[in-house]
Write an enzyme that holds these catalytic residues in place. Structure first.
Site, mmCIF file in Angstrom:
data_model
loop_
_atom_site.group_PDB
_atom_site.id
_atom_site.type_symbol
_atom_site.label_atom_id
_atom_site.label_comp_id
_atom_site.label_asym_id
_atom_site.label_seq_id
_atom_site.Cartn_x
_atom_site.Cartn_y
_atom_site.Cartn_z
ATOM 1 N N GLU A 172 57.327 -15.632 63.258
ATOM 2 C CA GLU A 172 56.373 -15.698 62.142
ATOM 3 C C GLU A 172 57.107 -15.239 60.894
ATOM 4 O O GLU A 172 57.599 -14.117 60.854
ATOM 5 C CB GLU A 172 55.179 -14.761 62.380
ATOM 6 C CG GLU A 172 54.377 -15.080 63.622
ATOM 7 C CD GLU A 172 53.188 -14.124 63.828
ATOM 8 O OE1 GLU A 172 52.839 -13.378 62.900
ATOM 9 O OE2 GLU A 172 52.638 -14.125 64.937
ATOM 10 N N GLU A 191 52.587 -10.066 69.799
ATOM 11 C CA GLU A 191 52.979 -8.761 69.248
ATOM 12 C C GLU A 191 52.494 -7.619 70.146
ATOM 13 O O GLU A 191 51.712 -6.759 69.731
ATOM 14 C CB GLU A 191 52.451 -8.581 67.829
ATOM 15 C CG GLU A 191 53.078 -9.542 66.831
ATOM 16 C CD GLU A 191 52.686 -9.262 65.383
ATOM 17 O OE1 GLU A 191 51.636 -8.645 65.158
ATOM 18 O OE2 GLU A 191 53.433 -9.662 64.485
#
Ligand code: GLA
Ligand code: ZN
Length: 671
Positions: A313, A145
């Site tokens: 995710e 991320e």
């Protein structure tokens, strides 16, 4: 390469190795066929400087090969280890007030630091050489991320140095910089690039042009940080993909740029919100509950490459750090997965396999609870996989086909963050006022950047086109001239791309003739809403009012309160073969509904559904697949068109349980 439908994020280093085969066997039994590994494992893989301990990961990969589970490997630069920080404490990023953010969490790194970059090069080279050709390794994720926790960026001397180089590249000489930053104001003129610093905390205010450059610079820095690692991986791990787990509308790094480095884009989807800081998030809980904001993020992610993507995710249970969100309702995990698929995901990877006993994320729950024994999440996901895996194989590569696009621009967003005008004016929320209405009418939406080719869309909505450049203006003009319908909103053309105000011209600058209006006055509404009527419909505008004077445009809506009652709030101008709309204020949902209603018919052929029930479709040459998604906590009955066939034979034709989905298809007639 990408034949996989379901997977899970796995952290074998959190568990005793006796447990690994148990876990992998259970995963396989569930129908999971890919795991992501090692994106936070630096200290377990290089416990001290230059000493690599890859054995344990090799053992995990041996097991993966035995169980026929594929692997995506992460590089661990989101969590540099203690020994490295001790060696070079100035890796710890500097906040705008000069203080450091210290070791003990994650993302405690300055991405410019040359010594740190050397350690990364050594790690990634050694790692990619060692694991890059293993049979089970199919792809890579650099860092984790990127942009997460770098919200305040880093203001250290290494970043300042790179910033200066970046500025020199952009402006070539200091006079050009002075001009573009307007440094005559408050005596900010520079003689040399050496005098320039990161925009640290000041006694008062900041130069908006400098801060805009700083934000763009940081996005470029993060992209460079990614490229540094991706290039190494590509040379040692050929024929494997590189993807990245992006975070929807998170804006620290331009995903348009990042996507160019990736084979495909991935996204992390936590539909319940991020429960460490939910209070601070700007989307409403209602938006989340009805799946609207998550849908917008999925559409954005698909739009980056106009292609299918992975969810790297997906929330699989309760999410939370210090505080927690609600537990997913029965069926909801499957609903979220199918929503992602409906918007273009071909693979869903769940976060994470098992709730772990230690660390910040003890309460960010996994498929398995702390006990390690299968519970509701496990059985729900297993049932989902068994039900939809064949469908997902069949629809792989099919996509939604939107006729409308919303322009999303990092730079407009940055400019608005620097000067929001109104305390509650927020770029993404403003854009969402349009998305909400489209979504509620089951209109499929793409997102586009300012300068890409829009010719395939019959409607382009370009909210808050505050910064206007020549190339951009030409592109907008051409789009309308050739028959496109363009909607722009308040504050269009107010500034040039360098964040200096446009002068010597009326607003909205050079687009005046395309839009057929002038904006001679405006009003920041503060806490007052302004009454507006649109074809007899009464509603309100909030936060801002551009008071429009039509030159060639027709007035569609009129202000009804304030001293500008009777003046235009929304206009439309016929230009070339197209139409250009100007919306002067942030419309409430009633006005938005009536404003967009006449355009909707040509933008969707999907049936209308009640709020909280979404229909999205994906198509390929032969078939269209329809996903009916009930985000509500109650059963809903939907009118399904006669020519749709239920995909699952046991599917009760029209009644949807709370938090459930149904799938239909329609073959295309090639006759
Ligand atoms: C992010 C990260 C994960 C994990 C989850 C939960 O999406 O990528 O590592 O931290 O959030 O907080
Ligand atoms: Zn730095």
């Amino acid at each position: 390469m990408n034949h996989l439908q379901f997977g899970v994020d796995y952290y074998p280093e959190h568990w005793n190795k006796n447990r690994w085969p148990v876990d992998l066997k259970m995963m396989k039994e569930m129908g999971l066929d890919v795991i992501r590994l090692a994106e936070f494992s630096w200290s377990a893989l290089e416990p001290s400087d230059g000493q690599f301990t890859f054995d344990w990961l090799d053992e995990v990969l041996d097991l993966c090969e035995a169980y026929k589970i594929k692997v995506v490997l992460g590089t661990p630069t989101a969590a540099p280890p203690a020994w490295l920080i001790e060696q070079m404490p100035d890796i710890q990023p500097m906040a705008s007030d000069g203080s450091r953010r210290y070791f003990g969490g994650r993302h405690h790194d300055c991405q410019s630091h040359p010594g740190y970059r050397e350690k990364i090069i050594r790690y990634v080279t050694t790692f990619a050489k060692h694991f890059g050709k293993r049979e089970c390794v199919i792809g890579w994720q650099v860092d984790n991320e990127l942009g997460n926790s770098h919200g305040d960026l880093c203001y250290c001397e290494y970043c300042e140095k790179r910033f200066r180089q970046w500025l020199e590249n952009k402006y070539e000489n200091i006079d050009a910089l002075n001009e573009n930053w307007g440094t005559t104001f408050w005596s900010q003129g520079y003689q040399t690039f050496e005098e320039i610093h990161a925009p640290k905390k000041t006694a008062s205010g900041h130069n908006p042009s400098q801060v805009l450059d700083w934000k763009i610079f940081h996005s470029d820095l993060i992209n460079d940080f990614h490229a540094l690692q991706a290039n190494i991986i590509r040379s040692y791990s050929k024929d494997r993909f590189i993807t990245h787990n992006c975070m929807g509308f998170s804006d620290i790094v331009s995903y348009y740029d990042l996507a160019k480095q990736l084979d495909f884009v991935s996204h992390d989807q936590y539909c319940e919100g991020y429960w460490k800081n939910y209070e601070e998030t700007t989307v409403t809980e209602e938006n989340h509950r009805q799946g609207i904001f998550p849908a917008a993020e999925l559409d954005f992610i698909r739009s980056l490459k106009k292609d299918n993507f992975w969810i790297m995710e997906q929330q699989s249970s309760i999410a939370g750090w210090e505080i927690m969100g609600r537990t997913p309702r029965p069926g909801q995990i499957g609903l979220w997965s199918m929503q992602s698929v409906a918007h273009g995901a071909d693979t869903i990877v769940y976060f994470r396999w098992r709730s772990c006993p230690m660390g910040t994320e003890q309460y960010w729950h996994g498929i398995l609870p702390h006990s390690g024994k299968p519970g509701r999440a496990f059985y729900e996901i297993k049932a989902l996989i068994q039900r939809v895996k064949p469908l997902m194989k069949e629809i792989k590569g099919s996509l939604p086909k939107p006729k409308v696009a919303i322009v999303y621009s990092y730079e407009q967003n940055y400019a608005m963050q620097i000067q929001p005008h109104h305390p509650d004016l927020h770029y993404v929320n403003h854009l969402m006022t349009f998305y909400n209405e489209l979504h509620q009418n089951n209109v499929p939406v793409d997102f586009v950047s300012e300068l890409e080719d829009w010719s395939q869309y019959s409607l382009v909505i370009a909210p808050f086109q505050y910064l206007m450049g020549q190339e951009q203006e030409q592109a907008y003009r051409k789009y309308v001239k050739n028959g496109g319908k363009l909607i722009v909103t308040m504050r269009t053309g107010v500034k040039m791309r360098n964040n200096l105000c446009l002068i010597d011209e009326e607003l909205p600058g050079n687009l005046q003739d395309v839009l057929g209006v002038q904006v001679n006055e405006y009003d920041c509404l503060r806490k007052n809403d302004v009454a507006v009527t649109l074809n007899e419909q009464k509603g309100y505008g909030s936060k801002w009012a551009d008071i429009l004077t039509p030159t060639t445009a027709q007035t569609l809506a009129t202000y009804r309160s304030e001293f500008y009652a009777g003046q235009a709030a929304i206009t439309v101008n016929h230009y070339g073969k197209g139409d250009a709309y100007y919306v002067g204020t942030e419309l409430d949902s009633t006005l938005m509904h009536h404003f967009l209603a006449p355009s909707l018919k040509e933008l969707t052929n999907l049936p209308q559904t009640p709020a909280g029930v979404e229909i999205t479709s994906r198509e390929n040459d032969n078939c269209t697949y329809y996903f009916v998604l009930n985000h509500r906590d109650e059963a809903m009955t939907i009118d399904i068109p006669q020519n749709w066939t239920a995909y699952f034979e046991d599917q009760d034709s029209s009644k949807l349980a709370p938090y459930s989905y149904q799938i239909y298809f329609e073959r295309k007639n090639h006759g």
